[in-house]
Design a protein around this motif. Structure first.
Motif, PDB file in Angstrom:
ATOM      1  N   THR A 104       0.831  -1.206   0.000  1.00 34.26           N
ATOM      2  CA  THR A 104       0.000   0.000   0.000  1.00 34.26           C
ATOM      3  C   THR A 104       0.864   1.254   0.000  1.00 34.26           C
ATOM      4  O   THR A 104       0.507   2.259  -0.587  1.00 34.26           O
ATOM      5  N   GLU A 105       2.020   1.196   0.655  1.00 30.12           N
ATOM      6  CA  GLU A 105       2.835   2.383   0.866  1.00 30.12           C
ATOM      7  C   GLU A 105       3.648   2.828  -0.344  1.00 30.12           C
ATOM      8  O   GLU A 105       3.916   4.003  -0.521  1.00 30.12           O
ATOM      9  N   ASP A 106       4.085   1.879  -1.182  1.00 31.61           N
ATOM     10  CA  ASP A 106       5.073   2.198  -2.216  1.00 31.61           C
ATOM     11  C   ASP A 106       4.528   2.059  -3.626  1.00 31.61           C
ATOM     12  O   ASP A 106       3.798   1.102  -3.934  1.00 31.61           O
ATOM     13  N   PHE A 107       4.952   2.973  -4.485  1.00 33.59           N
ATOM     14  CA  PHE A 107       4.489   2.946  -5.875  1.00 33.59           C
ATOM     15  C   PHE A 107       5.628   3.454  -6.759  1.00 33.59           C
ATOM     16  O   PHE A 107       5.639   4.608  -7.205  1.00 33.59           O
ATOM     17  N   PRO A 108       6.630   2.631  -7.038  1.00 37.25           N
ATOM     18  CA  PRO A 108       7.767   3.069  -7.845  1.00 37.25           C
ATOM     19  C   PRO A 108       7.440   3.168  -9.335  1.00 37.25           C
ATOM     20  O   PRO A 108       6.630   2.396  -9.857  1.00 37.25           O
ATOM     21  N   LEU A 109       8.091   4.109  -9.988  1.00 33.50           N
ATOM     22  CA  LEU A 109       7.943   4.311 -11.431  1.00 33.50           C
ATOM     23  C   LEU A 109       9.270   3.988 -12.101  1.00 33.50           C
ATOM     24  O   LEU A 109      10.295   4.584 -11.761  1.00 33.50           O
ATOM     25  N   ARG A 110       9.256   3.087 -13.049  1.00 30.14           N
ATOM     26  CA  ARG A 110      10.472   2.663 -13.739  1.00 30.14           C
ATOM     27  C   ARG A 110      10.517   3.218 -15.154  1.00 30.14           C
ATOM     28  O   ARG A 110       9.565   3.062 -15.911  1.00 30.14           O
ATOM     29  N   LEU A 111      11.642   3.833 -15.469  1.00 29.71           N
ATOM     30  CA  LEU A 111      11.911   4.237 -16.845  1.00 29.71           C
ATOM     31  C   LEU A 111      12.773   3.143 -17.455  1.00 29.71           C
ATOM     32  O   LEU A 111      13.854   2.845 -16.953  1.00 29.71           O
ATOM     33  N   LEU A 112      12.290   2.538 -18.517  1.00 29.19           N
ATOM     34  CA  LEU A 112      12.935   1.346 -19.051  1.00 29.19           C
ATOM     35  C   LEU A 112      14.190   1.687 -19.850  1.00 29.19           C
ATOM     36  O   LEU A 112      15.236   1.047 -19.694  1.00 29.19           O
ATOM     37  N   SER A 113      14.097   2.676 -20.709  1.00 30.76           N
ATOM     38  CA  SER A 113      15.220   3.109 -21.534  1.00 30.76           C
ATOM     39  C   SER A 113      15.007   4.601 -21.781  1.00 30.76           C
ATOM     40  O   SER A 113      14.251   4.988 -22.661  1.00 30.76           O
ATOM     41  N   ALA A 114      15.666   5.410 -20.970  1.00 29.63           N
ATOM     42  CA  ALA A 114      15.375   6.845 -20.950  1.00 29.63           C
ATOM     43  C   ALA A 114      15.606   7.507 -22.306  1.00 29.63           C
ATOM     44  O   ALA A 114      16.577   7.197 -23.015  1.00 29.63           O
ATOM     45  N   ALA A 115      14.695   8.431 -22.636  1.00 34.72           N
ATOM     46  CA  ALA A 115      14.782   9.211 -23.871  1.00 34.72           C
ATOM     47  C   ALA A 115      14.688  10.696 -23.523  1.00 34.72           C
ATOM     48  O   ALA A 115      14.076  11.046 -22.504  1.00 34.72           O
ATOM     49  N   PRO A 116      15.272  11.578 -24.339  1.00 41.47           N
ATOM     50  CA  PRO A 116      15.182  13.017 -24.053  1.00 41.47           C
ATOM     51  C   PRO A 116      13.738  13.504 -23.886  1.00 41.47           C
ATOM     52  O   PRO A 116      13.496  14.447 -23.123  1.00 41.47           O
ATOM     53  N   SER A 117      12.781  12.854 -24.564  1.00 46.03           N
ATOM     54  CA  SER A 117      11.371  13.243 -24.435  1.00 46.03           C
ATOM     55  C   SER A 117      10.813  12.985 -23.033  1.00 46.03           C
ATOM     56  O   SER A 117       9.719  13.464 -22.698  1.00 46.03           O
ATOM     57  N   GLN A 118      11.540  12.235 -22.237  1.00 42.81           N
ATOM     58  CA  GLN A 118      11.107  11.968 -20.868  1.00 42.81           C
ATOM     59  C   GLN A 118      11.664  12.977 -19.869  1.00 42.81           C
ATOM     60  O   GLN A 118      11.416  12.860 -18.660  1.00 42.81           O
ATOM     61  N   THR A 119      12.386  13.953 -20.358  1.00 45.50           N
ATOM     62  CA  THR A 119      12.809  15.067 -19.508  1.00 45.50           C
ATOM     63  C   THR A 119      11.564  15.796 -19.026  1.00 45.50           C
ATOM     64  O   THR A 119      10.753  16.254 -19.831  1.00 45.50           O
ATOM     65  N   SER A 120      11.400  15.875 -17.713  1.00 43.45           N
ATOM     66  CA  SER A 120      10.166  16.410 -17.160  1.00 43.45           C
ATOM     67  C   SER A 120      10.283  16.496 -15.651  1.00 43.45           C
ATOM     68  O   SER A 120      11.278  16.077 -15.054  1.00 43.45           O
ATOM     69  N   VAL A 121       9.242  17.047 -15.033  1.00 43.39           N
ATOM     70  CA  VAL A 121       9.103  16.978 -13.585  1.00 43.39           C
ATOM     71  C   VAL A 121       8.033  15.929 -13.293  1.00 43.39           C
ATOM     72  O   VAL A 121       6.936  15.985 -13.846  1.00 43.39           O
TER      73      VAL A 121
END
Lengths: 111, 111
Positions: free
Chosen positions: A71-88
């Motif tokens: 319930t406490e944790d919800f991790p987000l995984r980026l599989l293969s980072a791309a410049p389009s994923q630059t964000s907050v």
């Protein structure tokens, strides 16, 4: 109560690298969500969860994976980072259809 | 699917009033309003549920017209502290964690 804790606060990745953004909440909230925020685009929903073991896609899920083993944790995984994923990236949680509490955000730059 | 907010930006003098609108093409169960200061996380203002109720929070109130799938946020006698970006978030049912946000309305209050 710490509320919603996101780590790290800042991260620089090279194109093709993978990483996990961490999100933890101590309010026993059922619902958790990940959003990305880009200038002029508002908050866009990546993935969300209504409880442990249950996840679903939001508006912009491509390139991201999530899991909800507790319930406490919800991790987000980026599989293969791309410049389009630059964000907050913001993680948020709520108890049912109530108000969402947001974490302080992770500012990610992909070069 | 993303709700549409109007106007995109507004500039006020202290003491003036403003209205921010949020419109959806989907039948809605809930409308949430958040305010975000620059470099910070969004902060909850209020939630309106199906039933057309109006809510108030200090000098900030909101309405929800479920027939038109529209909500409006009213800021009266604006203060400098009201400056920021306002987001509406919409949900389509009582048991979904899927909250979709509009693109935001930037409000600047000048002395």
């Amino acid at each position: 109560n710490a509320g919603v804790t996101q780590t790290p606060k800042f991260q620089v990745l090279k194109t093709g690298q993978s990483m996990t953004l961490q999100c933890a909440q101590d309010m026993n909230h059922e619902y958790m969500s990940w959003y990305r925020q880009d200038p002029g685009m508002g908050l866009r929903l990546i993935h969300y969860s209504v409880g442990a073991g249950i996840t679903d896609q939001g508006e912009v899920p491509n390139g991201y994976n999530v899991s909800r083993s507790t319930t406490e944790d919800f991790p987000l995984r980026l599989l293969s980072a791309a410049p389009s994923q630059t964000s907050v990236y913001f993680c948020a949680s709520s108890y049912g259809v109530g108000h969402y509490t947001f974490g302080s955000g992770t500012r990610l730059t992909v070069v | 699917q993303q709700p549409v907010q109007s106007p995109q930006a507004v500039i006020l003098r202290e003491g003036e009033d403003a209205v921010i609108n949020c419109s959806s093409s989907k039948a809605l169960y809930s409308v949430h309003w958040y305010r975000q200061k620059h470099g910070e996380a969004p902060v909850f203002l209020m939630i309106l549920l199906k039933g057309g109720e109006q809510k108030g929070h200090e000098k900030i109130s909101a309405s929800f017209n479920e027939k038109k799938q529209q909500s409006s946020l009213y800021l009266t006698a604006s203060q400098l502290s009201y400056s920021g970006t306002y987001f509406c978030g919409t949900g389509v049912s009582s048991n979904t964690g899927k909250l979709i946000f509009g693109q935001g309305t930037t409000l600047q209050v000048k002395p």
